[in-house]
Design a protein around this motif. Structure first.
Motif, PDB file in Angstrom:
ATOM      1  N   ILE A 131       1.776  -1.796   2.300  1.00  0.00           N
ATOM      2  CA  ILE A 131       1.069  -0.521   1.241  1.00  0.00           C
ATOM      3  C   ILE A 131       2.359  -0.013   0.706  1.00  0.00           C
ATOM      4  N   LYS A 132       2.060   0.277  -0.743  1.00  0.00           N
ATOM      5  CA  LYS A 132       2.828   0.971  -0.942  1.00  0.00           C
ATOM      6  C   LYS A 132       2.526   2.039  -1.910  1.00  0.00           C
ATOM      7  N   ASN A 133       3.774   3.036  -2.101  1.00  0.00           N
ATOM      8  CA  ASN A 133       2.753   4.703  -3.016  1.00  0.00           C
ATOM      9  C   ASN A 133       3.124   3.765  -4.110  1.00  0.00           C
ATOM     10  N   GLU A 150      -5.953   4.335   8.970  1.00  0.00           N
ATOM     11  CA  GLU A 150      -5.237   5.598   8.209  1.00  0.00           C
ATOM     12  C   GLU A 150      -4.518   5.035   7.469  1.00  0.00           C
ATOM     13  N   ASN A 151      -4.129   4.197   7.672  1.00  0.00           N
ATOM     14  CA  ASN A 151      -3.375   3.311   6.248  1.00  0.00           C
ATOM     15  C   ASN A 151      -4.000   2.600   5.490  1.00  0.00           C
ATOM     16  N   PRO A 167      -9.406  -0.893   0.271  1.00  0.00           N
ATOM     17  CA  PRO A 167      -8.978   0.578   0.251  1.00  0.00           C
ATOM     18  C   PRO A 167      -7.600   0.673   1.084  1.00  0.00           C
ATOM     19  N   VAL A 168      -6.761   1.570   0.275  1.00  0.00           N
ATOM     20  CA  VAL A 168      -5.259   1.715   1.587  1.00  0.00           C
ATOM     21  C   VAL A 168      -4.524   2.505   0.718  1.00  0.00           C
TER      22      VAL A 168
END
Length: 666
Positions: free
Chosen positions: A324-326, A272-273, A295-296
């Motif tokens: 993982i950050k936007n 998912e993430n 990929p994240v």
């Protein structure tokens, strides 16, 4: 090219053929050989080898093999033998014993040349790790594969490759067999299995038939060395939907190694993430770095780990955390860019120290220096570690550092040569431990040429320092003769020149330099130089140096404090014996309290002045400071009676002042 690399990698893992034991150097041992049945030969004048492959030990020994001739023997015939350095090097690992043998190579193996060629890096890596099925079972490589390589790959793939030696064998009229000898050289270096090939070319008055290549594998007799692989950082932050992770490899670069990369959820959800990771990561020979893209999406954290390691072991970071950050540039990621207090551990002469420094908030800069603190050696353990030196990082001047990377001298390399002088950085790594260093590399393919590169610093004061020692490593053992050097200049004159040869791991013990000039302290401002050089006209060394910094250690003195004697006080006719007045020994910001202890000089005088403090004394049940310091005696004892000096203060100081001010009395 895939076939070429498959063959070369197979050579390094060859294990199926019987090993011919090496004997005394003077004994010539013939390789197993045989003629082809004459009934199976076509008509014509033919020349071929009596054997296609052999395994030998890496011991000083001489071997021989036959070259056969068939057909019309009434006239003279000849053939040339070319050697190809697949992974072994002519002149270092083996030689042809023939007075006419001529060395023609540049001392670089075919495998190293192709594995490190920039144009082939991506293709090579993909072929080996994903597509190549020719080398799945290394033990199945045999003489048939060697002959297939010689017949199919050599004519095309080797067309642009220089051979490493050449010799011509001549058959006299009536002569149908010639014996050629080669010698294996034991170089005492751990290199794994190495291989070379001998090719028959340019026949005269004959044709080549069938067996035209002899592949020889040298099995190393030194203890096997493993590569060390590590993530470059202990954490990474994603950007624009991707997490980019770097894996680095050092030691035993000549070998093939692999491990399994695994992922494990922390707060992020696999699938998912982030894309779950269960895959094999392979380093081909001379490949030292890999980049993994994952990929994240969304936010969260997950962990990457190394497992099932073959031919390697884990280094500093066997696992790492991926955040993982936007938006990797938002406020939540400021921790990576802000001012950060950091600590690196170093060891000098078996003693451990901490280097403390601050990473600048401006990512275009690196710290120029840090402070070195003693952590204790089992004999002296400190509640508060004392400051014992300054660590000058290898930071270039363009990043607010001390060092200029602009020094070149000697013959400029050409072809496959190398001349590199720069400050290597990983701007994503907010720690100076192993990702920021000076890269000093010199390699000339001609043994008749020499040269080098160096970095030099701005000046620093020497008055505080007892000795300086560089933090560096020499990363290549190729061809021998590597030279690393540490110089110290005073007023542009080189006064200290320390050097170390051959390959060595990262250390601060290689070239310590005591700051003495004619047995006197070296005062004034000094500059530091780090050199990587080739000064050997009999070899073609790859002098590759990584320079991390210089530890400048303060001068140390041992101070012994003798407490004042007990005093007697009278109250009327009554005498009272008081405890001695207690004086505490301090030195600015350094540790206080002990009667006898070490002090270190310091560029900040507030941190190194000796201070005497009067503590409270108990007199008849009353505590207080019932005395004052009216004077003291300082004895400077360097260990020899002739140099021992005692100074009484203030008497001698007043005498000194009076000698300077004759018209005024103090």
């Amino acid at each position: 090219m895939k076939k070429l690399l498959s063959f070369l990698l197979s050579l390094s893992m060859l294990a199926s053929m019987a090993v011919i034991p090496a004997k005394a150097e003077e004994t010539v041992m013939p390789l197993n050989a045989s003629r082809i049945d004459s009934e199976k030969l076509p008509s014509g004048n033919l020349i071929y080898l009596g054997t296609a492959s052999a395994n030998v030990k890496e011991e000083d020994a001489v071997y021989s093999f036959p070259i056969y001739r068939e057909g019309d023997l009434s006239e003279e015939a000849s053939v040339t033998i070319h050697s190809l350095d697949l992974t072994a090097i002519y002149g270092e690992d083996y030689i042809i014993l023939d007075d006419n043998a001529e060395k023609t190579g540049d001392g670089v193996s075919i495998l190293e040349r192709y594995a490190t060629a920039e144009a082939d890096t991506d293709e090579t890596s993909d072929n080996i790790s994903e597509e190549n099925t020719d080398i799945e079972n290394y033990s199945e490589f045999d003489s048939e594969m060697a002959q297939q390589f010689a017949d199919e790959v050599v004519p095309d793939a080797m067309a642009g490759i220089e051979y490493s030696s050449s010799t011509t064998v001549t058959f006299a009229p009536g002569e149908n067999e010639k014996t050629v000898k080669f010698k294996i050289l034991d170089d005492k270096k751990s290199e794994g299995t190495e291989g070379f090939s001998l090719l028959l070319v340019n026949p005269d008055n004959a044709e080549l038939y069938e067996v035209t290549s002899l592949s020889v594998n040298i099995e190393d007799d030194e203890p096997k060395e493993k590569s060390v692989v590590s993530f470059s950082r202990n954490s990474y932050t994603s950007k624009d939907g991707n997490a980019t992770v770097t894996i680095k490899r050092k030691n035993a670069e000549y070998s093939l190694c692999d491990f399994t990369l695994l992922s494990s959820s922390i707060t992020a959800v696999a699938g998912e993430n982030y894309e779950e990771q269960i895959k094999t990561v392979t380093f081909i020979p001379y490949e030292t770095e890999k980049t993994i893209e994952i990929p994240v999406s969304g936010e969260g954290e997950f962990k990457l780990l190394m497992s099932d390691m073959t031919g390697c072991e884990s280094g500093k970071y066997a696992e790492t955390v991926v955040k993982i950050k936007n938006n990797a540039d938002d406020e939540s990621d400021i921790s990576l860019m802000g001012n950060e207090n950091q600590t690196n551990d170093i060891t000098i002469n078996g003693l451990k120290y901490n280097v403390k420094y601050t990473m600048p908030s401006d990512n275009s800069k690196d710290p120029a220096e840090g402070k070195i603190y003693a952590t204790g050696d089992g004999t002296h353990n400190y509640d508060i570690p004392p400051e014992v030196g300054t660590y000058y990082f290898a930071t270039e001047t363009n990043r607010d550092g001390l060092f200029y990377y602009d020094g070149y001298w000697g013959d400029k390399p050409w072809g496959c040569g190398h001349w590199d002088n720069k400050y290597e950085i990983d701007t994503r790594e907010r720690n100076m431990g192993s990702s920021h260093y000076g890269k000093l590399e010199y390699y000339h393919t001609s043994m008749w040429d020499k040269g080098g590169v160096w970095t030099h610093s701005k000046t620093v004061p020497s008055v505080y320092y007892q000795y300086m020692t560089p933090d560096m490593e020499s990363t290549s053992s190729a061809f021998g003769g590597q030279l690393a050097r540490f110089k110290i200049a005073n007023n542009d004159n080189i006064v200290i020149n320390e050097s170390k040869s051959e390959k060595f791991g990262r250390t601060l013990d290689a070239m310590p330099a005591t700051l003495l000039n004619n047995n006197q302290p070296l005062n004034g401002n000094i500059s530091m130089e780090i050199h990587s050089a080739d000064e050997d006209k009999s070899k073609t060394p790859k002098s590759y140096v990584r320079f991390y910094g210089v530890a400048a250690m303060y001068k140390k003195v041992n101070v012994e404090l003798n407490q004042p004697s007990a005093q007697e006080y009278y109250i009327g006719n009554e005498k009272i014996n008081a405890l001695p007045m207690q004086v505490e020994l301090n030195s600015g910001a350094q540790i206080a309290g002990s009667k006898t202890r070490d002090f270190w000089t310091n560029p900040n005088e507030d941190d190194c002045n000796i201070v005497f403090t009067i503590n409270d004394t108990d007199i008849n049940g009353h505590k207080g400071k019932y005395g004052y310091i009216s004077g003291y005696k300082i004895t400077i004892d360097p260990g020899t009676n002739d140099d021992k000096i005692t100074v009484n203060y203030p008497e001698e100081f007043i005498s000194y002042l009076n000698s300077k001010k004759r018209n005024k009395t103090f």
